[in-house]
Design a protein around this motif. Structure first.
Motif, mmCIF file in Angstrom:
data_model
loop_
_atom_site.group_PDB
_atom_site.id
_atom_site.type_symbol
_atom_site.label_atom_id
_atom_site.label_comp_id
_atom_site.label_asym_id
_atom_site.label_seq_id
_atom_site.Cartn_x
_atom_site.Cartn_y
_atom_site.Cartn_z
ATOM 1 N N UNK A 177 -22.246 -83.765 -25.626
ATOM 2 C CA UNK A 177 -22.973 -83.832 -26.893
ATOM 3 C C UNK A 177 -24.448 -83.471 -26.745
ATOM 4 N N UNK A 178 -24.828 -82.937 -25.577
ATOM 5 C CA UNK A 178 -26.216 -82.534 -25.338
ATOM 6 C C UNK A 178 -26.417 -81.143 -25.953
ATOM 7 N N UNK A 179 -27.080 -81.101 -27.109
ATOM 8 C CA UNK A 179 -27.254 -79.829 -27.825
ATOM 9 C C UNK A 179 -28.051 -78.828 -26.994
ATOM 10 N N UNK A 180 -29.179 -79.257 -26.461
ATOM 11 C CA UNK A 180 -30.022 -78.350 -25.676
ATOM 12 C C UNK A 180 -29.274 -77.849 -24.453
ATOM 13 N N UNK A 181 -28.510 -78.710 -23.799
ATOM 14 C CA UNK A 181 -27.763 -78.298 -22.623
ATOM 15 C C UNK A 181 -26.713 -77.244 -22.964
ATOM 16 N N UNK A 182 -26.011 -77.406 -24.070
ATOM 17 C CA UNK A 182 -25.003 -76.420 -24.459
ATOM 18 C C UNK A 182 -25.634 -75.074 -24.794
ATOM 19 N N UNK A 183 -26.799 -75.095 -25.448
ATOM 20 C CA UNK A 183 -27.477 -73.830 -25.772
ATOM 21 C C UNK A 183 -27.914 -73.117 -24.497
ATOM 22 N N UNK A 184 -28.495 -73.891 -23.558
ATOM 23 C CA UNK A 184 -28.911 -73.291 -22.287
ATOM 24 C C UNK A 184 -27.701 -72.754 -21.519
ATOM 25 N N UNK A 198 -19.578 -68.641 -22.352
ATOM 26 C CA UNK A 198 -20.766 -68.589 -23.201
ATOM 27 C C UNK A 198 -20.434 -68.945 -24.641
ATOM 28 N N UNK A 199 -19.406 -68.282 -25.205
ATOM 29 C CA UNK A 199 -19.127 -68.579 -26.624
ATOM 30 C C UNK A 199 -18.519 -69.965 -26.806
ATOM 31 N N UNK A 200 -17.834 -70.498 -25.791
ATOM 32 C CA UNK A 200 -17.318 -71.865 -25.898
ATOM 33 C C UNK A 200 -18.470 -72.871 -25.927
ATOM 34 N N UNK A 201 -19.486 -72.641 -25.102
ATOM 35 C CA UNK A 201 -20.656 -73.525 -25.118
ATOM 36 C C UNK A 201 -21.408 -73.385 -26.441
ATOM 37 N N UNK A 202 -21.494 -72.152 -26.959
ATOM 38 C CA UNK A 202 -22.190 -71.936 -28.228
ATOM 39 C C UNK A 202 -21.417 -72.574 -29.383
ATOM 40 N N UNK A 203 -20.080 -72.522 -29.327
ATOM 41 C CA UNK A 203 -19.273 -73.161 -30.365
ATOM 42 C C UNK A 203 -19.514 -74.665 -30.379
ATOM 43 N N UNK A 204 -19.630 -75.276 -29.195
ATOM 44 C CA UNK A 204 -19.917 -76.709 -29.111
ATOM 45 C C UNK A 204 -21.310 -76.999 -29.669
ATOM 46 N N UNK A 205 -22.278 -76.127 -29.362
ATOM 47 C CA UNK A 205 -23.632 -76.324 -29.889
ATOM 48 C C UNK A 205 -23.635 -76.235 -31.416
ATOM 49 N N UNK A 206 -22.867 -75.301 -31.985
ATOM 50 C CA UNK A 206 -22.805 -75.163 -33.444
ATOM 51 C C UNK A 206 -22.164 -76.391 -34.070
ATOM 52 N N UNK A 207 -21.134 -76.940 -33.410
ATOM 53 C CA UNK A 207 -20.529 -78.165 -33.930
ATOM 54 C C UNK A 207 -21.536 -79.314 -33.946
ATOM 55 N N UNK A 208 -22.363 -79.377 -32.899
ATOM 56 C CA UNK A 208 -23.380 -80.424 -32.843
ATOM 57 C C UNK A 208 -24.474 -80.207 -33.890
ATOM 58 N N UNK A 209 -24.824 -78.964 -34.173
ATOM 59 C CA UNK A 209 -25.860 -78.673 -35.165
ATOM 60 C C UNK A 209 -25.366 -78.906 -36.589
ATOM 61 N N UNK A 210 -24.063 -78.741 -36.828
ATOM 62 C CA UNK A 210 -23.523 -78.948 -38.167
ATOM 63 C C UNK A 210 -24.080 -77.949 -39.160
ATOM 64 N N UNK A 211 -24.582 -78.481 -40.278
ATOM 65 C CA UNK A 211 -25.125 -77.609 -41.329
ATOM 66 C C UNK A 211 -26.439 -76.966 -40.939
#
Length: 407
Positions: A177-184, A198-211
């Motif tokens: 659930x670490x947003x910054x870590x997933x983006x990096x 890369x896209x799996x980590x970005x997908x997790x980051x987008x889920x954490x960012x929500x709207x």
């Protein structure tokens, strides 16, 4: 069947006209002596009229008739001679005519069997759109496309960077659930060419960012999915692009890949409209703009549109004065100057785009500076920018080999 009937009748009509012209021969409309013959016959009639009126005597009339008759015989002989001179052998004419018909009918059939599509039904625009939509709805998914991709060559990276990547992966696995870590992680996996991770980590980051996820976030995830599938835009990548365009209809990268998707399903007309609007709405140079400019004229031709894409002026490299000044620097200062130039070139290509030669120069320069992870990222980005341009891709691959990022 209607097509074959029409094309056969057309070929027969053309063959008949050619054969008719051949059989009639190439002759003049009238022999040159025919006019003289008509004049002489009119003169004979005139002699009889003059004799009846008493203008001339019988002896003179006989003498004139004799002279005119002699001329008539001479003119008739000349007409016969001209007619015989243009006559052509009938047997040879018929042989040539039959060969002409055979060549026209048989040759046309063979040419169509080679270049045409026998048995293929007519494709009006509405049917083509239906076929394209069906192809779009039934095309392979992301996992299937990735499974068909050949194994990618592993980039050569520094040991220290490899150790940092292992630590980053472990940290994100421990704290998903670490947003910054997933983006990096998404950014660095992309630098290494690990596009799936890369896209799996970005997908997790987008889920954490929500709207709060932006159009750029979705377009970057879609780009990594497309890269992982070898340039193929899957339904999953299409969904990410749609999200990006819903948030920002003028998002350039999303517009570019949306056009690629439409082209892959058989809609070059729709691709042309999307790309033309993208260039109009985003006139500033950018890597995706270079990619559109490199392909839009070919797409326009496939869509039946005549279009000349404006080409941006190329950016110059270091001047002769800059090179001369570097020769007088110490090795440390020269290295710092080179790093500054490379950073400037990298920033300009990232924002304004550039020529294949400039991208290749940046890749080679990063290899010389031993920044192979960055060189690998630029290499894959350049492949996306110049997709479809074989000459540019060959130049990019040569630069990758020179930078030792391709095994």
């Amino acid at each position: 069947m209607t097509f074959w009937i029409l094309i056969s009748l057309t070929a027969l009509v053309v063959a008949a006209l050619l054969v008719l012209a051949l059989l009639r021969g190439r002759s003049k409309d009238e022999p040159t002596a025919a006019y003289d013959l008509r004049v002489y016959r009119e003169q004979l009639t005139g002699v009889d009229r003059d004799l009846a009126r008493g203008v001339i005597g019988e002896a003179d009339a006989d003498r004139i008739r004799t002279e005119i008759s002699r001329r008539i015989l001479a003119a008739d002989a000349m007409i016969r001679k001209e007619a015989e001179g243009v006559a052509q052998p009938r047997g040879v004419t018929w042989v040539v005519a039959l060969l002409l018909v055979a060549a026209l009918m048989g040759g046309g059939l063979m040419l169509y069997r080679s270049l045409g599509a026998p048995g293929y039904g007519d494709l009006p625009l509405s049917l083509r759109k239906e076929i394209a939509e069906e192809r779009r709805l039934t095309r392979p998914d992301q996992a299937s496309a990735e499974a068909e991709q050949p194994e990618r060559p592993k980039p050569r990276i520094e040991q220290q960077y490899a150790e940092l990547m292992e630590q980053l992966r472990a940290a994100v696995t421990a704290r998903p659930d670490d947003l910054r870590g997933n983006i990096l992680l998404a950014q660095n996996e992309a630098n290494l060419g690990n596009f799936k991770a890369s896209y799996e980590a970005m997908a997790q980051a987008i889920r954490l960012m929500g709207d709060d996820a932006s159009a750029r976030d979705y377009s970057e995830m879609a780009e990594m999915m497309i890269a992982a599938a070898g340039g193929y835009v899957s339904p999953e990548a299409e969904a990410a692009l749609q999200k990006a365009l819903d948030i920002d209809p003028d998002n350039g990268p999303a517009q570019y890949y949306w056009g690629v998707m439409l082209l892959q399903v058989g809609r070059p007309d729709a691709t042309f409209r999307v790309w033309q609007e993208a260039l109009r709405a985003n006139p500033a140079p950018a890597p995706w703009v270079d990619a559109i400019r490199a392909r839009i004229e070919d797409v326009a031709a496939r869509a039946g549109v005549r279009y000349d894409a404006p080409q941006p002026a190329s950016q110059p490299g270091p001047s002769a004065e800059d090179m001369a000044a570097m020769e007088e620097m110490t090795p440390e200062a020269r290295l710092d100057a080179i790093r500054g130039m490379v950073a400037g070139l990298s920033e300009r290509l990232a924002t304004d785009g550039g020529t294949p030669e400039e991208w290749a120069r940046l890749i080679r320069s990063l290899g010389v500076l031993d920044e192979r992870a960055q060189a690998n990222r630029v290499f894959h980005e350049a492949q996306q920018v110049f997709a479809g341009d074989d000459a540019a891709l060959a130049l990019i691959r040569q630069a990758g080999q020179a930078a030792e990022i391709l095994q």
